[in-house]
Design a protein around this motif. Structure first.
Motif, PDB file in Angstrom:
ATOM      1  N   TYR A 147       0.812  -1.213   0.000  1.00  0.00           N
ATOM      2  CA  TYR A 147       0.000   0.000   0.000  1.00  0.00           C
ATOM      3  C   TYR A 147       0.849   1.269   0.000  1.00  0.00           C
ATOM      4  CZ  TYR A 147      -3.653  -3.334   1.107  1.00  0.00           C
ATOM      5  OH  TYR A 147      -4.518  -4.406   1.069  1.00  0.00           O
ATOM      6  N   PHE A 148       2.117   1.152  -0.359  1.00  0.00           N
ATOM      7  CA  PHE A 148       3.005   2.313  -0.317  1.00  0.00           C
ATOM      8  C   PHE A 148       2.638   3.341  -1.389  1.00  0.00           C
ATOM      9  CE2 PHE A 148       6.844   4.608  -1.681  1.00  0.00           C
ATOM     10  CZ  PHE A 148       7.253   5.156  -0.475  1.00  0.00           C
ATOM     11  N   ALA A 149       2.339   2.872  -2.594  1.00  0.00           N
ATOM     12  CA  ALA A 149       2.069   3.770  -3.716  1.00  0.00           C
ATOM     13  C   ALA A 149       0.571   3.945  -3.929  1.00  0.00           C
ATOM     14  CB  ALA A 149       2.726   3.229  -4.984  1.00  0.00           C
ATOM     15  N   ALA A 150       0.188   5.059  -4.564  1.00  0.00           N
ATOM     16  CA  ALA A 150      -1.208   5.331  -4.877  1.00  0.00           C
ATOM     17  C   ALA A 150      -1.743   4.312  -5.870  1.00  0.00           C
ATOM     18  CB  ALA A 150      -1.348   6.737  -5.450  1.00  0.00           C
ATOM     19  N   ARG A 151      -3.069   4.117  -5.865  1.00  0.00           N
ATOM     20  CA  ARG A 151      -3.716   3.166  -6.761  1.00  0.00           C
ATOM     21  C   ARG A 151      -4.665   3.893  -7.710  1.00  0.00           C
ATOM     22  NH1 ARG A 151      -4.893  -2.478  -3.666  1.00  0.00           N
ATOM     23  NH2 ARG A 151      -2.813  -2.753  -2.811  1.00  0.00           N
ATOM     24  N   PRO A 152      -4.946   3.288  -8.863  1.00  0.00           N
ATOM     25  CA  PRO A 152      -5.800   3.952  -9.855  1.00  0.00           C
ATOM     26  C   PRO A 152      -7.201   4.292  -9.359  1.00  0.00           C
ATOM     27  CG  PRO A 152      -4.635   2.088 -10.835  1.00  0.00           C
ATOM     28  CD  PRO A 152      -4.395   2.017  -9.359  1.00  0.00           C
ATOM     29  N   ASN A 153      -7.705   3.569  -8.364  1.00  0.00           N
ATOM     30  CA  ASN A 153      -9.065   3.820  -7.881  1.00  0.00           C
ATOM     31  C   ASN A 153      -9.155   4.988  -6.904  1.00  0.00           C
ATOM     32  OD1 ASN A 153      -7.813   2.706  -5.685  1.00  0.00           O
ATOM     33  ND2 ASN A 153      -9.258   1.018  -5.406  1.00  0.00           N
ATOM     34  N   GLY A 154      -8.082   5.754  -6.810  1.00  0.00           N
ATOM     35  CA  GLY A 154      -8.095   6.930  -5.947  1.00  0.00           C
ATOM     36  C   GLY A 154      -7.529   6.721  -4.564  1.00  0.00           C
ATOM     37  N   VAL A 155      -7.164   5.488  -4.239  1.00  0.00           N
ATOM     38  CA  VAL A 155      -6.578   5.209  -2.924  1.00  0.00           C
ATOM     39  C   VAL A 155      -5.204   5.866  -2.843  1.00  0.00           C
ATOM     40  CG1 VAL A 155      -5.711   3.430  -1.381  1.00  0.00           C
ATOM     41  CG2 VAL A 155      -7.853   3.074  -2.618  1.00  0.00           C
ATOM     42  N   ILE A 156      -5.001   6.640  -1.805  1.00  0.00           N
ATOM     43  CA  ILE A 156      -3.734   7.341  -1.600  1.00  0.00           C
ATOM     44  C   ILE A 156      -2.724   6.374  -0.992  1.00  0.00           C
ATOM     45  CG2 ILE A 156      -2.623   9.247  -0.372  1.00  0.00           C
ATOM     46  CD1 ILE A 156      -5.385  10.629  -0.393  1.00  0.00           C
ATOM     47  N   GLY A 157      -1.535   6.369  -1.519  1.00  0.00           N
ATOM     48  CA  GLY A 157      -0.502   5.487  -0.989  1.00  0.00           C
ATOM     49  C   GLY A 157      -0.007   5.941   0.373  1.00  0.00           C
ATOM     50  N   ILE A 182      -7.640   8.925   3.011  1.00  0.00           N
ATOM     51  CA  ILE A 182      -7.015   7.711   2.487  1.00  0.00           C
ATOM     52  C   ILE A 182      -7.420   7.400   1.056  1.00  0.00           C
ATOM     53  CG2 ILE A 182      -6.743   6.698   4.783  1.00  0.00           C
ATOM     54  CD1 ILE A 182      -9.193   5.034   4.283  1.00  0.00           C
ATOM     55  N   ALA A 183      -8.434   8.122   0.523  1.00  0.00           N
ATOM     56  CA  ALA A 183      -8.842   7.899  -0.866  1.00  0.00           C
ATOM     57  C   ALA A 183      -9.558   9.128  -1.401  1.00  0.00           C
ATOM     58  CB  ALA A 183      -9.744   6.675  -0.984  1.00  0.00           C
ATOM     59  N   ARG A 184      -9.294   9.426  -2.674  1.00  0.00           N
ATOM     60  CA  ARG A 184     -10.003  10.484  -3.388  1.00  0.00           C
ATOM     61  C   ARG A 184     -10.425   9.943  -4.742  1.00  0.00           C
ATOM     62  NH1 ARG A 184      -5.391  13.637  -1.795  1.00  0.00           N
ATOM     63  NH2 ARG A 184      -5.850  15.075  -0.065  1.00  0.00           N
ATOM     64  N   ALA A 185     -11.632  10.259  -5.144  1.00  0.00           N
ATOM     65  CA  ALA A 185     -12.118   9.843  -6.462  1.00  0.00           C
ATOM     66  C   ALA A 185     -12.808  11.023  -7.123  1.00  0.00           C
ATOM     67  CB  ALA A 185     -13.081   8.665  -6.347  1.00  0.00           C
ATOM     68  N   ALA A 186     -12.620  11.152  -8.424  1.00  0.00           N
ATOM     69  CA  ALA A 186     -13.197  12.277  -9.158  1.00  0.00           C
ATOM     70  C   ALA A 186     -14.719  12.296  -8.994  1.00  0.00           C
ATOM     71  CB  ALA A 186     -12.827  12.172 -10.640  1.00  0.00           C
ATOM     72  N   GLY A 187     -15.234  13.451  -8.589  1.00  0.00           N
ATOM     73  CA  GLY A 187     -16.672  13.609  -8.479  1.00  0.00           C
ATOM     74  C   GLY A 187     -17.311  12.963  -7.277  1.00  0.00           C
ATOM     75  N   SER A 188     -16.527  12.388  -6.393  1.00  0.00           N
ATOM     76  CA  SER A 188     -17.095  11.737  -5.211  1.00  0.00           C
ATOM     77  C   SER A 188     -16.389  12.237  -3.961  1.00  0.00           C
ATOM     78  CB  SER A 188     -16.978  10.214  -5.299  1.00  0.00           C
ATOM     79  OG  SER A 188     -15.617   9.829  -5.333  1.00  0.00           O
ATOM     80  N   LYS A 189     -17.007  11.974  -2.833  1.00  0.00           N
ATOM     81  CA  LYS A 189     -16.488  12.441  -1.563  1.00  0.00           C
ATOM     82  C   LYS A 189     -15.231  11.676  -1.169  1.00  0.00           C
ATOM     83  CE  LYS A 189     -18.005  13.293   3.201  1.00  0.00           C
ATOM     84  NZ  LYS A 189     -19.126  13.126   4.171  1.00  0.00           N
ATOM     85  N   SER A 190     -14.277  12.384  -0.583  1.00  0.00           N
ATOM     86  CA  SER A 190     -13.064  11.729  -0.112  1.00  0.00           C
ATOM     87  C   SER A 190     -13.383  10.768   1.024  1.00  0.00           C
ATOM     88  CB  SER A 190     -12.057  12.777   0.372  1.00  0.00           C
ATOM     89  OG  SER A 190     -11.652  13.622  -0.676  1.00  0.00           O
ATOM     90  N   VAL A 191     -12.567   9.733   1.131  1.00  0.00           N
ATOM     91  CA  VAL A 191     -12.695   8.764   2.224  1.00  0.00           C
ATOM     92  C   VAL A 191     -11.623   9.075   3.253  1.00  0.00           C
ATOM     93  CG1 VAL A 191     -12.612   6.338   2.896  1.00  0.00           C
ATOM     94  CG2 VAL A 191     -13.597   6.995   0.682  1.00  0.00           C
ATOM     95  N   THR A 192     -12.031   9.241   4.490  1.00  0.00           N
ATOM     96  CA  THR A 192     -11.080   9.514   5.557  1.00  0.00           C
ATOM     97  C   THR A 192     -11.122   8.402   6.590  1.00  0.00           C
ATOM     98  OG1 THR A 192     -12.687  10.825   6.808  1.00  0.00           O
ATOM     99  CG2 THR A 192     -11.266  12.015   5.271  1.00  0.00           C
ATOM    100  N   GLY A 193     -10.002   8.184   7.220  1.00  0.00           N
ATOM    101  CA  GLY A 193      -9.924   7.242   8.329  1.00  0.00           C
ATOM    102  C   GLY A 193      -9.733   8.003   9.625  1.00  0.00           C
TER     103      GLY A 193
END
Length: 388
Positions: free
Chosen positions: A163-173, A200-211
């Motif tokens: 999980y070190f690097a960012a992922r295409p689905n908006g998950v922040i590394g 921990i995640a951002r996606a275009a047009g949707s709300k960010s996910v926080t932990g």
């Protein structure tokens, strides 16, 4: 003796060379005690390698793990600070952060305003420094607890981590998390500070996910030594160092073993805190028991009268690591042996507190005295010496 200064990736590489882990406990402002112990370790290793003032613990240790206040110290060590530089900043930070406001009363509010802590952490690490950034000169592992999912989260700058690097689905590394936020999350002790949110995640047009994160000490790993061993050797974490008494060294440093008879039983909320602290003590003892069972060494402590210190009782007959543990027993009898001038029962009892700036000077002295008594060059085998 000359030695090569390695990069972060060289430190973390599975290259067949012996590896060294430094693990730092949580414990609030009692972290100043661990700095007294760390100063002796730094001195011993500097002399052992015939190095000058430019020697750093980040040169020697390949992974530095910390929980809570241990995370503050671990991150600064990994950035190449000397122990004395950290001590000076720590003393000032403790005075500023642990000031109780009359406005923060009531059992439902955290005792301390985290804005001062956040400001101090940003000064120390920089607002733009990330967990994966080049400012960290060696491996770093910070123990946190994600409260909204109930899961322990070890966060590391290991570039091979899943999980070190960012992922295409908006998950922040993990490597992109601000370092100050990671350390702040690990220090968010319930009842002392509010929790820390990390996106921990951002996606275009949707709300960010926080932990929502709290102190890593709420997990079983207030002492992160066993976690660090698992992180460094389990295949899933993608470091995969080998084990063996001449292959893996873990140096574990405590913040003082609090007197279990010191309680705050006047309010139900405080009783809950006491119960949590008791659980943390139980898990700490279990950690030490397991690590002593996996190793064999001169710093093993008495676990209980039934199993002793496990001397000669090594799992499967072969040590999986070389293990050193340094700490100070904060009970009255042990403290008076260490510092005969310390006689006032009220002062001794107060030393178990995690949020008393007034205790920092004496706690540092106790760590220094224990280091003089307990830490010797022979505790660091030649197999782990740095090479050119």
């Amino acid at each position: 003796m000359s030695y090569s200064i390695r990069t972060r990736d060289q430190h973390l590489a599975n290259d067949g060379n012996p590896k060294r882990i430094l693990a730092l406990d949580g414990g609030g402002l009692r972290g100043i005690l661990s700095l007294g112990l760390l100063q002796k370790i730094e001195n011993v290793l500097r002399e052992r390698h015939q190095a000058g003032d430019d020697f750093r613990l980040s040169h020697y240790f390949d992974l530095i793990a910390g929980t809570s206040t241990g995370a503050i110290i671990a991150a600064t060590l990994a950035m190449g600070w000397t122990v004395e530089e950290i001590r000076k900043r720590y003393m000032a930070l403790g005075e500023r952060v642990f000031t109780r406001s009359l406005l923060r009363q009531g059992v439902l509010r955290a005792k301390y305003d985290d804005m001062t802590l956040i400001a101090e952490l940003k000064k120390v690490y920089g607002q733009k420094t990330t967990l994966g950034g080049p400012e960290l000169q060696t491996g770093l592992l910070v123990m946190t607890k994600r409260l909204d999912t109930g899961s322990p989260w070890p966060l590391s700058n290991n570039p091979r981590g899943q999980y070190f690097a960012a992922r295409p689905n908006g998950v922040i590394g993990d490597g992109d998390y601000p370092l100050w936020q990671v350390v702040r999350a690990s220090t968010a002790a319930p009842a002392y500070f509010d929790s820390q949110q990390i996106t921990i995640a951002r996606a275009a047009g949707s709300k960010s996910v926080t932990g929502e994160f709290v102190d890593g000490g709420v997990s079983p790993f207030n002492n992160p030594a066993l976690l660090a061993m698992m992180y460094a050797t389990m295949v899933g974490y993608r470091i995969s160092w080998p084990t063996g008494a001449d292959k893996l060294l873990i140096v574990s440093v405590g913040t003082g073993a609090a007197d279990p008879t010191v309680t705050h039983a006047s309010l139900a909320a405080k009783q809950a805190v006491d119960a949590l602290l008791s659980l943390m003590n139980d898990t700490a003892t279990l950690q030490e028991k397991l690590l002593q069972w996996l190793s064999d060494g001169p710093t093993a402590r008495l676990i209980n009268r039934e199993v002793g210190n496990l001397e000669g009782d090594v799992m499967n007959g072969t040590a999986a690591l070389t293990y050193r543990r340094y700490n100070v027993d904060l009970r009255a009898g042990s403290l008076r042996e260490l510092e005969p001038a310390l006689q006032d029962p009220k002062v001794i009892e107060s030393l178990s507190a995690m949020d008393s700036p007034a205790n920092m000077t004496i706690l540092h002295r106790l760590g220094t005295l224990a280091a003089q008594r307990d830490i010797i060059p022979e505790h660091f085998p030649a197999a782990f010496d740095l090479r050119s």
